[in-house]
Design an enzyme around this catalytic site. Structure first.
Site, PDB file in Angstrom:
ATOM      1  N   GLU A   1      95.068 -21.209  -3.553  1.00 12.10           N
ATOM      2  CA  GLU A   1      94.686 -20.033  -2.751  1.00 12.10           C
ATOM      3  C   GLU A   1      94.438 -18.827  -3.653  1.00 12.10           C
ATOM      4  OE1 GLU A   1      97.015 -21.152   1.399  1.00 12.10           O
ATOM      5  OE2 GLU A   1      98.035 -19.925  -0.081  1.00 12.10           O
TER       6      GLU A   1
ATOM      7  N   ALA B   1      98.756 -15.747   6.035  1.00 11.76           N
ATOM      8  CA  ALA B   1      99.852 -15.274   5.182  1.00 11.76           C
ATOM      9  C   ALA B   1     101.169 -15.510   5.903  1.00 11.76           C
ATOM     10  CB  ALA B   1      99.688 -13.785   4.870  1.00 11.76           C
TER      11      ALA B   1
ATOM     12  N   SER C   1      98.117 -23.219   9.457  1.00  9.45           N
ATOM     13  CA  SER C   1      97.811 -23.470  10.864  1.00  9.45           C
ATOM     14  C   SER C   1      96.835 -22.430  11.427  1.00  9.45           C
ATOM     15  CB  SER C   1      99.100 -23.494  11.688  1.00  9.45           C
ATOM     16  OG  SER C   1      99.802 -22.284  11.528  1.00  9.45           O
TER      17      SER C   1
ATOM     18  N   LYS D   1     103.884 -11.544  11.519  1.00 14.37           N
ATOM     19  CA  LYS D   1     103.852 -11.613  10.046  1.00 14.37           C
ATOM     20  C   LYS D   1     103.905 -10.228   9.395  1.00 14.37           C
ATOM     21  CE  LYS D   1     102.918 -16.137  10.169  1.00 14.37           C
ATOM     22  NZ  LYS D   1     101.712 -16.735   9.672  1.00 14.37           N
TER      23      LYS D   1
HETATM   24  C1  5RP Z   1      99.688 -21.740   2.746  1.00 15.23           C
HETATM   25  C2  5RP Z   1      99.741 -20.311   3.114  1.00 15.23           C
HETATM   26  C3  5RP Z   1      99.479 -19.959   4.532  1.00 15.23           C
HETATM   27  O1  5RP Z   1      98.435 -19.052   4.597  1.00 15.23           O
HETATM   28  C4  5RP Z   1     100.715 -19.355   5.123  1.00 15.23           C
HETATM   29  O2  5RP Z   1     101.803 -20.249   4.936  1.00 15.23           O
HETATM   30  C5  5RP Z   1     100.548 -19.068   6.616  1.00 15.23           C
HETATM   31  O3  5RP Z   1     100.407 -20.254   7.313  1.00 15.23           O
HETATM   32  P1  5RP Z   1     100.318 -20.306   8.887  1.00 15.23           P
HETATM   33  O4  5RP Z   1      98.968 -19.797   9.252  1.00 15.23           O
HETATM   34  O5  5RP Z   1     100.508 -21.778   9.216  1.00 15.23           O
HETATM   35  O6  5RP Z   1     101.433 -19.465   9.451  1.00 15.23           O
HETATM   36  O7  5RP Z   1      99.947 -19.430   2.314  1.00 15.23           O
HETATM   37  O8  5RP Z   1     100.031 -21.940   1.400  1.00 15.23           O
END
Ligand code: 5RP
Length: 224
Positions: A107, A87, A33, A125
């Protein structure tokens, strides 16, 4: 933090990341997102890329809908200058847990084809020790049982992500209960387990720079 607040932080960090992108280059683009916000802000700012290498179908669709040409890694003649991704957790050394969106394998591969990795997150995070977020592991379906034994022997509890297959057609085990004090060692250990395609620790190739958004603004974190 309310969801509108968190969305505002994602947009703020996305705008900061756009400032790191050089016009006319080939950019590696992650998934999630926060990356969706980044793609939108890139388009809004009118930054024109030569092309992008995408880490998922989700990201490819969004990039292409905004007119960005998406190419495969086989089209590269040299490593890309930059990979930008979100992340699920990031520590002070810029080691990360990734894969909450299920795109961890692509990724890791796309990140490995870039000279610099910029991680874009909101402050929720940041962690001292990785592992509160369940660690995603993409696995070969037929190996789920022995992989689960091996993970339990390391102190983790694997939970099959229900109803989800990755873009590669594999299931994901989300591993709870790991205190990842030494991310590089744990990434190496998990890499050795037959049947794990990719584990979601990004430590052997951690981020070079993190852009972290909080209500006070966006800060830049380098390795320490
Ligand atoms: C997808 C990922 C994303 O970078 C991670 O889940 C973070 O997502 P978001 O920006 O929605 O919090 O590793 O595989």
């Amino acid at each position: 933090m309310t969801i509108p607040d968190q969305q505002a932080l994602k947009i703020a960090v996305a705008k900061a990341a756009v400032a790191e992108v050089r016009e006319g280059t080939i950019l590696g683009v992650g998934t999630g997102s926060t990356v969706d916000c980044f793609i939108d802000e890139l388009a809004r700012a009118g930054v024109r890329l030569a092309a992008a290498v995408s880490s998922s179908r989700r990201t490819s669709t969004r990039l292409e809908s905004l007119g960005v040409r998406v190419i495969g890694l086989e089209a590269l003649k040299e490593p890309m200058d930059l990979y930008i991704d979100g992340a699920d957790e990031i520590d002070a050394r810029l080691c990360m847990i990734k894969g909450g969106g299920g795109a961890l394998t692509q990724e890791k591969i796309v990140a490995s084809a870039a000279r610099r990795f910029i991680c874009i997150v909101d402050a929720s995070k940041r962690v001292e020790i990785l592992g509160r977020f369940p660690l995603p592991c993409e696995v070969i379906a037929s190996a789920i049982t022995p992989v689960s034994w091996a993970i339990r022997a390391l102190g983790g509890e694997p939970v099959l992500r229900s109803g989800v297959l990755t873009d590669n057609g594999h299931p994901i085990l989300d591993v709870r209960g790991l205190q990842i004090e030494d991310p590089e060692a744990m990434e190496r250990t998990l890499n050795q387990i037959p049947g794990i395609v990719t584990n979601g620790i990004f430590a052997l190739r951690r981020a070079d720079l993190a852009l972290v958004a909080s209500p006070a603004g966006v800060v830049r974190l380098q390795h320490n």
